[in-house]
Design an enzyme around this catalytic site. Structure first.
Site, PDB file in Angstrom:
ATOM      1  N   TYR A 112     -53.596  43.543  -7.491  1.00 40.30           N
ATOM      2  CA  TYR A 112     -54.242  43.040  -8.707  1.00 40.30           C
ATOM      3  C   TYR A 112     -55.324  44.027  -9.115  1.00 40.30           C
ATOM      4  CZ  TYR A 112     -56.012  39.395 -11.845  1.00 40.30           C
ATOM      5  OH  TYR A 112     -56.421  38.689 -12.943  1.00 40.30           O
ATOM      6  N   LYS A 167     -27.659  28.163 -12.794  1.00 49.39           N
ATOM      7  CA  LYS A 167     -27.263  29.543 -13.122  1.00 49.39           C
ATOM      8  C   LYS A 167     -28.233  30.525 -12.448  1.00 49.39           C
ATOM      9  CE  LYS A 167     -23.906  28.839 -16.179  1.00 49.39           C
ATOM     10  NZ  LYS A 167     -22.599  29.377 -16.390  1.00 49.39           N
ATOM     11  N   ASP A 210     -24.717  27.423 -22.844  1.00 47.10           N
ATOM     12  CA  ASP A 210     -24.544  26.059 -23.348  1.00 47.10           C
ATOM     13  C   ASP A 210     -25.161  25.846 -24.733  1.00 47.10           C
ATOM     14  OD1 ASP A 210     -23.087  25.613 -21.112  1.00 47.10           O
ATOM     15  OD2 ASP A 210     -24.547  24.363 -20.087  1.00 47.10           O
ATOM     16  N   ALA A 271     -16.118  28.494 -25.781  1.00 47.15           N
ATOM     17  CA  ALA A 271     -15.240  29.019 -24.723  1.00 47.15           C
ATOM     18  C   ALA A 271     -13.846  29.308 -25.275  1.00 47.15           C
ATOM     19  CB  ALA A 271     -15.167  27.998 -23.585  1.00 47.15           C
ATOM     20  N   ASN A 373     -16.953  30.426 -14.877  1.00 45.89           N
ATOM     21  CA  ASN A 373     -17.614  31.699 -15.206  1.00 45.89           C
ATOM     22  C   ASN A 373     -18.576  32.193 -14.125  1.00 45.89           C
ATOM     23  OD1 ASN A 373     -19.794  29.977 -15.843  1.00 45.89           O
ATOM     24  ND2 ASN A 373     -19.289  29.992 -18.036  1.00 45.89           N
TER      25      ASN A 373
HETATM   26  N1  LIG Z   1     -14.828  26.560 -16.530  1.00 53.82           N
HETATM   27  C1  LIG Z   1     -15.763  27.270 -17.122  1.00 53.82           C
HETATM   28  O1  LIG Z   1     -16.211  28.322 -16.640  1.00 53.82           O
HETATM   29  C2  LIG Z   1     -16.298  26.827 -18.436  1.00 53.82           C
HETATM   30  C3  LIG Z   1     -15.965  25.620 -18.970  1.00 53.82           C
HETATM   31  N2  LIG Z   1     -16.454  25.246 -20.179  1.00 53.82           N
HETATM   32  C4  LIG Z   1     -16.145  23.895 -20.621  1.00 53.82           C
HETATM   33  O2  LIG Z   1     -15.484  23.906 -21.868  1.00 53.82           O
HETATM   34  C5  LIG Z   1     -15.869  22.761 -22.610  1.00 53.82           C
HETATM   35  C6  LIG Z   1     -16.270  23.177 -24.015  1.00 53.82           C
HETATM   36  O3  LIG Z   1     -17.424  24.005 -23.934  1.00 53.82           O
HETATM   37  P1  LIG Z   1     -17.866  24.865 -25.211  1.00 53.82           P
HETATM   38  O4  LIG Z   1     -16.717  25.666 -25.712  1.00 53.82           O
HETATM   39  O5  LIG Z   1     -19.117  25.543 -24.835  1.00 53.82           O
HETATM   40  O6  LIG Z   1     -18.185  23.677 -26.242  1.00 53.82           O
HETATM   41  P2  LIG Z   1     -18.029  23.633 -27.803  1.00 53.82           P
HETATM   42  O7  LIG Z   1     -18.698  22.397 -28.223  1.00 53.82           O
HETATM   43  O8  LIG Z   1     -18.450  24.928 -28.405  1.00 53.82           O
HETATM   44  O9  LIG Z   1     -16.436  23.502 -28.042  1.00 53.82           O
HETATM   45  C7  LIG Z   1     -15.665  22.349 -27.827  1.00 53.82           C
HETATM   46  C8  LIG Z   1     -14.536  22.359 -28.865  1.00 53.82           C
HETATM   47  O10 LIG Z   1     -13.553  21.403 -28.490  1.00 53.82           O
HETATM   48  C9  LIG Z   1     -13.131  20.748 -29.688  1.00 53.82           C
HETATM   49  N3  LIG Z   1     -12.529  19.460 -29.353  1.00 53.82           N
HETATM   50  C10 LIG Z   1     -13.151  18.343 -28.917  1.00 53.82           C
HETATM   51  N4  LIG Z   1     -12.248  17.359 -28.703  1.00 53.82           N
HETATM   52  C11 LIG Z   1     -11.049  17.874 -28.997  1.00 53.82           C
HETATM   53  C12 LIG Z   1      -9.730  17.361 -28.972  1.00 53.82           C
HETATM   54  N5  LIG Z   1      -9.478  16.093 -28.620  1.00 53.82           N
HETATM   55  N6  LIG Z   1      -8.715  18.169 -29.338  1.00 53.82           N
HETATM   56  C13 LIG Z   1      -8.953  19.436 -29.740  1.00 53.82           C
HETATM   57  N7  LIG Z   1     -10.181  19.983 -29.785  1.00 53.82           N
HETATM   58  C14 LIG Z   1     -11.218  19.215 -29.412  1.00 53.82           C
HETATM   59  C15 LIG Z   1     -14.397  20.643 -30.516  1.00 53.82           C
HETATM   60  O11 LIG Z   1     -14.105  20.408 -31.888  1.00 53.82           O
HETATM   61  C16 LIG Z   1     -15.029  22.004 -30.264  1.00 53.82           C
HETATM   62  O12 LIG Z   1     -14.583  22.977 -31.200  1.00 53.82           O
HETATM   63  C17 LIG Z   1     -16.989  22.075 -21.819  1.00 53.82           C
HETATM   64  O13 LIG Z   1     -16.469  20.955 -21.131  1.00 53.82           O
HETATM   65  C18 LIG Z   1     -17.418  23.116 -20.825  1.00 53.82           C
HETATM   66  O14 LIG Z   1     -17.830  22.556 -19.596  1.00 53.82           O
HETATM   67  C19 LIG Z   1     -17.260  26.051 -20.937  1.00 53.82           C
HETATM   68  C20 LIG Z   1     -17.629  27.265 -20.447  1.00 53.82           C
HETATM   69  C21 LIG Z   1     -17.232  27.718 -19.140  1.00 53.82           C
HETATM   70  C1  LIG Z   2     -19.417  26.596 -16.378  1.00 53.76           C
HETATM   71  C2  LIG Z   2     -20.063  26.450 -17.683  1.00 53.76           C
HETATM   72  O1  LIG Z   2     -20.771  27.338 -18.121  1.00 53.76           O
HETATM   73  C3  LIG Z   2     -19.813  25.266 -18.466  1.00 53.76           C
HETATM   74  O2  LIG Z   2     -19.016  24.419 -18.069  1.00 53.76           O
HETATM   75  O3  LIG Z   2     -20.438  25.141 -19.541  1.00 53.76           O
HETATM   76 MG   LIG Z   3     -21.924  26.672 -19.815  1.00 54.08          MG
END
Ligand SMILES: NC(=O)C1=CN([C@@H]2O[C@H](COP(=O)(O)OP(=O)(O)OC[C@H]3O[C@@H](n4cnc5c(N)ncnc54)[C@H](O)[C@@H]3O)[C@@H](O)[C@H]2O)C=CC1
Ligand SMILES: CC(=O)C(=O)O
Ligand SMILES: [Mg+2]
Length: 439
Positions: A112, A167, A210, A271, A373
């Site tokens: 410091y 994270k 998120d 995603a 991820n």
């Molecule tokens: N396994 C992994 O590493 C990751 C998983 N995810 C998961 O993916 C999911 C979405 O995350 P984001 O893309 O960040 O959210 P987001 O809100 O940007 O996208 C979700 C999309 O799904 C659409 N949607 C909702 N219900 C639907 C249906 N019945 N039919 C068709 N489309 C529908 C919505 O309109 C929206 O465009 C979350 O559950 C998250 O946990 C996201 C990032 C990483």
């Molecule tokens: C894993 C992740 O980033 C998510 O589900 O949003």
């Molecule tokens: Mg996420």
């Protein structure tokens, strides 16, 4: 009532006789409980005490598990049911810790004032030295507005903090990076960009987490263009990297030519759209996507993707189905085609459980716990920071995906995220590509 995954540890006393534990395991499975970790706490002549972690769909299923185990009698006793998940979050999961001990006055003067003043002046004269004489170059901001926390939706940044701390834990453990959550009380792209620009000097890179669609796209694009440090929205590109890796591995195992694979993406948010873009950029020609939101579908078309009339059409047509909707149980077992690859990536609950998809005839199936991820972002940022990269490019992301594929054991879809070698390999691949570009 919304179904939630309930994880509890049963502390169970079981007679020390062959077959006793099997009876307990069967009782748990009989009512739908999944067994996780098992730890032996005490081995006695008459009885053994074990911690058995069980994963249940909801509280009713947990109560059924407890009743079923208690009904075994004959010396089987549940001593307690504990909630390890909440316990692990008491007081938060992270802590800023000093690397230096201050035990003497000379330590104090070195760490410091007055000693520190010399370092300040050195950095003032040579700003690039901040990377060596401060923690900035090894620190990443984990920025969220809490609008798309996992698949829980817009729960706000404070409720999203446990994810951001998670994270940070992974950054530390897998890449030696200090991750610092930054919770924003605005989702307005102008304000988010302005705020992050004003604080960016504290960090070597920015991870956006998120942040929901569509505002996440503008925020990331503008920050990438306007900041001199790497910026990456993990839900887009971290997820796309890991999905590309699992797609390539699945294609190889199922003897599908990746370029000729017919891919169906359900959910075109952060995603989903990034996954489609990465697959198309990698050379996959037939990428179909559906979303309830027309703007999201039009975005995909703008990038060269195609759409379908319904979920049923997509399920009937595609070899590889990827879902990121956040909607638990959206894919019904009767929709699954024999030999299909199903990646139901929503957290905390997938669109279909891998075991159900496999039972329905899928060749491969995985959920967001496996294809996650976490396999990408620690190594991607480690590599980018090591190379002092100004941005994270598409070539760096492809290198990360290929490193994940190279570290996948035959028969597996992705590597074990707990294997440090995977994160090391991703970091090296990313650093190599970033350094080539910098030359
Ligand atoms: N396994 C992994 O590493 C990751 C998983 N995810 C998961 O993916 C999911 C979405 O995350 P984001 O893309 O960040 O959210 P987001 O809100 O940007 O996208 C979700 C999309 O799904 C659409 N949607 C909702 N219900 C639907 C249906 N019945 N039919 C068709 N489309 C529908 C919505 O309109 C929206 O465009 C979350 O559950 C998250 O946990 C996201 C990032 C990483
Ligand atoms: C894993 C992740 O980033 C998510 O589900 O949003
Ligand atoms: Mg996420």
């Amino acid at each position: 009532m919304t179904e939630r995954q309930v994880i509890r540890t049963l502390i169970v006393e079981i007679p020390s006789a062959p077959g006793s534990f099997a009876k307990v395991a069967t009782a748990i499975g009989n009512v739908g409980g999944d067994i996780g970790d098992i730890k032996t706490i005490k081995i006695g002549t008459l009885s053994t005490v074990r911690d058995i972690t069980v994963v249940c769909e909801d509280d009713d299923e947990l109560n059924a598990v407890v009743s079923e185990v208690e009904a075994l009698g004959n010396g089987v006793k549940i001593l307690a049911v504990t909630d390890d998940v909440l316990k692990a979050h008491e007081g938060g999961k992270i802590h800023m810790k000093s690397k230096t001990d201050v035990r003497s006055l000379s330590d104090l003067r070195r760490v410091y004032t007055p000693g520190v003043a010399n370092v300040c002046e050195e950095i003032q004269r040579h700003p690039e030295k901040a990377r060596y004489f401060t923690s900035i170059g090894n620190t990443v901001a984990i920025v969220t507005d809490g609008t798309a926390v996992l698949g829980l939706g817009n729960i706000g940044p404070v409720a999203g903090m446990p994810v951001m701390e998670g994270k940070a834990v992974l950054f530390d453990q897998f890449a030696g990076i200090s991750g610092v959550p930054v919770l924003l009380d605005t989702s307005d792209p102008d304000k988010v960009v302005e705020t992050v620009k004003h604080i960016h000097q504290s960090y070597g890179a920015i991870l956006l987490e998120d942040i929901g669609s569509p505002h996440c796209f503008e925020i990331e694009e503008r920050l990438k263009a306007e900041l001199p440090i790497p910026v990456m929205h993990d839900d887009q590109h971290g997820t796309a990297v890991v999905t590309l890796a699992s797609f390539l591995t699945a294609c190889k195992a199922a003897e599908i030519d990746p370029a000729k694979a017919v891919v169906g993406q359900i959910g075109l948010g952060a995603a989903g759209i990034a996954i489609c873009r990465m697959l198309m950029a990698y050379g996959v020609k037939d990428v179909f996507g559906i979303d309830l939101n027309e703007e999201a579908v039009n975005r995909l078309k703008g990038y060269g993707g195609k759409t379908m009339d319904s979920l049923n059409d997509l399920m009937d047509t595609c070899d590889i189905v990827i879902a990121t909707t956040g909607v638990q149980g959206l894919i019904k077992p009767e929709m699954v085609k024999k030999g299909q690859v199903i990646l139901a990536l929503s957290n905390p609950h997938p669109e279909i459980r891998p075991e159900d998809a496999l039972e329905a005839g899928a060749a491969f199936a995985a959920d967001g716990r496996l294809v996650n991820n976490v396999l990408g972002f620690p190594g991607i940022f480690r590599g980018a920071l090591n190379a002092e990269a100004k941005e994270i490019t598409y070539a760096m992301l492809i290198a990360a995906a290929e490193a994940i594929v190279d570290n996948t054991r035959p028969g597996d879809l992705v590597p074990n995220a707990l294997n440090p070698a995977v994160h090391q390999a991703v970091a090296e691949a990313v650093e190599r590509v970033a350094s080539i570009k910098a030359k």
